[in-house]
Design a protein around this motif. Structure first.
Motif, PDB file in Angstrom:
ATOM      1  N   LEU A 158       0.783   5.991   3.114  1.00 46.03           N
ATOM      2  CA  LEU A 158      -0.323   5.860   2.046  1.00 46.03           C
ATOM      3  C   LEU A 158      -0.630   4.362   1.744  1.00 46.03           C
ATOM      4  O   LEU A 158       0.634   3.574   1.524  1.00 46.03           O
ATOM      5  N   MET A 159      -1.889   3.793   1.905  1.00 43.41           N
ATOM      6  CA  MET A 159      -2.164   2.471   1.925  1.00 43.41           C
ATOM      7  C   MET A 159      -3.565   2.268   1.244  1.00 43.41           C
ATOM      8  O   MET A 159      -4.415   2.584   1.440  1.00 43.41           O
ATOM      9  N   SER A 160      -3.335   1.392   0.153  1.00 43.74           N
ATOM     10  CA  SER A 160      -4.633   0.990  -0.583  1.00 43.74           C
ATOM     11  C   SER A 160      -4.430  -0.510  -0.599  1.00 43.74           C
ATOM     12  O   SER A 160      -3.445  -1.403  -1.096  1.00 43.74           O
TER      13      SER A 160
ATOM     14  N   GLY B  11       0.701   2.582  -8.592  1.00 38.44           N
ATOM     15  CA  GLY B  11       0.395   3.980  -8.084  1.00 38.44           C
ATOM     16  C   GLY B  11       1.841   4.722  -8.194  1.00 38.44           C
ATOM     17  O   GLY B  11       2.520   4.924  -7.337  1.00 38.44           O
ATOM     18  N   CYS B  12       2.109   5.177  -9.280  1.00 37.91           N
ATOM     19  CA  CYS B  12       3.546   5.336  -9.654  1.00 37.91           C
ATOM     20  C   CYS B  12       3.953   6.549  -8.537  1.00 37.91           C
ATOM     21  O   CYS B  12       3.595   7.718  -8.763  1.00 37.91           O
ATOM     22  N   SER B  13       5.166   6.112  -7.891  1.00 37.50           N
ATOM     23  CA  SER B  13       5.713   6.982  -6.854  1.00 37.50           C
ATOM     24  C   SER B  13       6.225   8.064  -7.678  1.00 37.50           C
ATOM     25  O   SER B  13       6.578   9.485  -6.914  1.00 37.50           O
ATOM     26  N   GLN B  14       7.135   7.988  -8.880  1.00 37.78           N
ATOM     27  CA  GLN B  14       7.455   9.371  -9.188  1.00 37.78           C
ATOM     28  C   GLN B  14       6.370  10.230  -9.839  1.00 37.78           C
ATOM     29  O   GLN B  14       6.743  11.398  -9.651  1.00 37.78           O
TER      30      GLN B  14
ATOM     31  N   LEU C 156      -3.800   6.161 -10.402  1.00 36.80           N
ATOM     32  CA  LEU C 156      -3.819   5.973  -9.113  1.00 36.80           C
ATOM     33  C   LEU C 156      -2.949   6.924  -8.438  1.00 36.80           C
ATOM     34  O   LEU C 156      -3.306   7.803  -7.239  1.00 36.80           O
ATOM     35  N   ALA C 157      -1.941   7.344  -8.972  1.00 30.33           N
ATOM     36  CA  ALA C 157      -0.753   8.307  -8.676  1.00 30.33           C
ATOM     37  C   ALA C 157      -1.734   9.819  -8.507  1.00 30.33           C
ATOM     38  O   ALA C 157      -1.584  10.480  -7.642  1.00 30.33           O
ATOM     39  N   MET C 158      -2.411  10.066  -9.521  1.00 26.82           N
ATOM     40  CA  MET C 158      -3.078  11.203  -9.526  1.00 26.82           C
ATOM     41  C   MET C 158      -4.402  11.303  -8.574  1.00 26.82           C
ATOM     42  O   MET C 158      -4.419  12.296  -7.836  1.00 26.82           O
ATOM     43  N   PHE C 159      -4.801  10.200  -8.083  1.00 27.62           N
ATOM     44  CA  PHE C 159      -5.917   9.981  -7.099  1.00 27.62           C
ATOM     45  C   PHE C 159      -5.209  10.193  -5.665  1.00 27.62           C
ATOM     46  O   PHE C 159      -5.521  10.804  -4.906  1.00 27.62           O
ATOM     47  N   PHE C 160      -4.126   9.720  -5.659  1.00 26.09           N
ATOM     48  CA  PHE C 160      -3.357   9.763  -4.123  1.00 26.09           C
ATOM     49  C   PHE C 160      -2.855  11.109  -3.910  1.00 26.09           C
ATOM     50  O   PHE C 160      -2.824  11.596  -2.826  1.00 26.09           O
ATOM     51  N   ALA C 161      -2.361  11.750  -5.090  1.00 27.93           N
ATOM     52  CA  ALA C 161      -1.960  13.240  -5.107  1.00 27.93           C
ATOM     53  C   ALA C 161      -3.028  14.031  -4.499  1.00 27.93           C
ATOM     54  O   ALA C 161      -3.163  14.835  -3.794  1.00 27.93           O
TER      55      ALA C 161
ATOM     56  N   HIS D 135       2.776   2.803  -0.210  1.00 28.85           N
ATOM     57  CA  HIS D 135       2.838   1.090  -0.583  1.00 28.85           C
ATOM     58  C   HIS D 135       2.154   0.869  -2.123  1.00 28.85           C
ATOM     59  O   HIS D 135       2.735   0.038  -2.669  1.00 28.85           O
ATOM     60  N   GLY D 136       1.309   1.799  -2.480  1.00 30.62           N
ATOM     61  CA  GLY D 136       0.551   1.473  -3.705  1.00 30.62           C
ATOM     62  C   GLY D 136      -0.262   0.372  -3.589  1.00 30.62           C
ATOM     63  O   GLY D 136      -1.003   0.119  -2.666  1.00 30.62           O
ATOM     64  N   GLN D 137      -0.824  -0.335  -4.979  1.00 32.64           N
ATOM     65  CA  GLN D 137      -2.075  -1.097  -4.932  1.00 32.64           C
ATOM     66  C   GLN D 137      -1.303  -2.214  -5.428  1.00 32.64           C
ATOM     67  O   GLN D 137      -1.021  -2.368  -6.772  1.00 32.64           O
ATOM     68  N   THR D 138      -1.583  -3.184  -4.651  1.00 29.90           N
ATOM     69  CA  THR D 138      -0.959  -4.710  -5.301  1.00 29.90           C
ATOM     70  C   THR D 138      -2.049  -5.389  -6.385  1.00 29.90           C
ATOM     71  O   THR D 138      -3.096  -5.361  -6.176  1.00 29.90           O
ATOM     72  N   ILE D 139      -1.303  -5.697  -7.603  1.00 29.27           N
ATOM     73  CA  ILE D 139      -2.314  -6.265  -8.426  1.00 29.27           C
ATOM     74  C   ILE D 139      -1.673  -7.673  -8.688  1.00 29.27           C
ATOM     75  O   ILE D 139      -2.410  -8.493  -9.450  1.00 29.27           O
ATOM     76  N   ARG D 140      -0.552  -7.850  -8.539  1.00 28.16           N
ATOM     77  CA  ARG D 140       0.291  -9.162  -8.556  1.00 28.16           C
ATOM     78  C   ARG D 140       1.249  -9.473  -7.390  1.00 28.16           C
ATOM     79  O   ARG D 140       1.779  -8.752  -7.053  1.00 28.16           O
TER      80      ARG D 140
END
Length: 371
Positions: free
Chosen positions: A9-11, A116-119, A69-74, A97-102
């Motif tokens: 999963l990549m954003s 994009g909370c993995s838990q 984001l986690a909800m959207f990914f799910a 990977h999640g979404q890089t913001i910094r």
């Protein structure tokens, strides 16, 4: 382990949507089974891009976006599994990977932040999630980026000529695979890829739902301002030695506005100059590393024919290829890499290249989150 199916999963920094790749690791080195893309609604995209620069209530906004984001990914994973007639029990793990913001890999308190909370994602999908891939490399003194060179080395290495794999996402990065065993594999961010091009286009075409300068058609109507191009290329980042990495928090619209204020230029000329910036920063890097290489282009920028043409002109003596020639779907590449990194975590294989990131040693990357 009943199977070896992983979802990557990549954003990316362009924040257009999330890419998913379903990968079967029973077929060595692996087999891309299917891919999936779900675009972000404008509201979610705005939440993401607003966090690329400092602002008010950042902790609250990033905390909320982490869960959103986690909800959207799910939801994307649920749609993907339904499309493929699979259930959660068919998937070994998700590489998130999640979404890089910094991304602040330098200084006494280096860090990188992907949300994009993995838990939350693990609990919503019922599937084990491997995330936080960059943190350990940074803890070991590395940049935490780029992570794709280890995958590039496994897939694209050739023995007769040097290979330069150029991934043109929001930020562009290079992997250099030398034929001379005395030279090291290196990889780093070359600078802006599509990020500034997309931002400037959207600023000047607010009614265009597509939101990108397809094939560089708008850039082609402008004229490169060589004074501005020279000024942009004089930024300290481009002359900085590698390993190095950067992000949208550095190459953003405020950075551009500082350079173009008080310059009499049309919007089209700015776009043409930004495209030239991406091409020149990539070409300068290639020429620095190799005089005769195969350049393999990937990422969204590989679909911009005007950009590809300019890179080809600037890289005289090098050959241009695309990942499809090597059996790797360009649109799925980055998501595939994070499926591969999840597979590496589960099987305790190192996922970084210290000579690329600057870490003190190779290591297994990521953390595991269970439902």
């Amino acid at each position: 382990m009943q199977n070896n199916l992983f979802i990557g999963l990549m954003s990316g920094t362009s924040a257009d949507g999330v890419d998913l790749a379903l990968v079967d690791f029973d077929h060595l080195p692996h087999k891309l089974v299917a891919s999936f893309y779900l675009p972000y609604p404008d509201s979610l995209k705005q939440m993401i891009t607003s966090l690329y620069v400092s602002g008010s209530e950042e902790i609250d906004r990033s905390g909320q976006l982490d869960k959103a984001l986690a909800m959207f990914f799910a939801n994307a994973i649920s749609q993907f599994l339904t499309e493929q007639s699979l259930t959660k029990d068919d998937i070994t793990a998700i590489g998130n990977h999640g979404q890089t913001i910094r991304h602040r890999p330098n200084g006494n308190y280096a860090f990188t932040l992907q949300i994009g909370c993995s838990q939350t994602l693990a609990c919503l999908t019922g599937i084990r999630v491997i995330g936080k891939f960059r943190d350990k490399d940074i803890a070991l003194g590395g940049q935490g980026a780029p992570l794709v060179p280890a995958y590039h080395q496994a897939i694209f290495s050739q023995h007769k000529r040097d290979v330069c794999v150029i991934n043109i996402g929001g930020i562009a990065n290079i992997t250099y695979l030398p034929t001379d065993e005395n030279n090291k594999v290196v990889g780093f961010d070359t600078g802006p890829g599509n990020a500034l091009l997309d931002d400037w286009y959207r600023l000047n075409h607010p009614a265009d739902n597509q939101g990108i300068d397809l094939n560089g058609d708008w850039a082609k109507t402008g004229t490169v301002n060589h004074t501005l191009l020279t000024e942009l290329l004089s930024d300290d980042y481009f002359s900085k030695s590698f390993p190095k990495s950067t992000g949208r928090e550095y190459f953003h619209m405020q950075w551009l506005q500082r350079h173009i204020e008080n310059k009499a230029m049309t919007a089209e000329d700015v776009q043409a100059t930004l495209l030239a910036l991406t091409a020149h920063s990539i070409a300068n890097t290639v020429q620095q590393l190799s005089k005769n290489s195969v350049i393999i282009l990937c990422g969204g920028g590989a679909n911009n024919s005007h950009l590809v043409q300019l890179i080809s002109q600037l890289c005289d003596g090098h050959d241009i290829d695309f990942t499809d020639k090597y059996g790797v779907d360009n649109e799925s590449l980055e998501a595939l890499v994070f499926a591969w990194l999840a597979f590496a975590y589960v099987n305790k294989h190192p996922g970084n290249l210290p000579e690329v990131t600057g870490a003190s040693k190779s290591c297994v990357l990521g953390l595991s989150f269970t439902p």
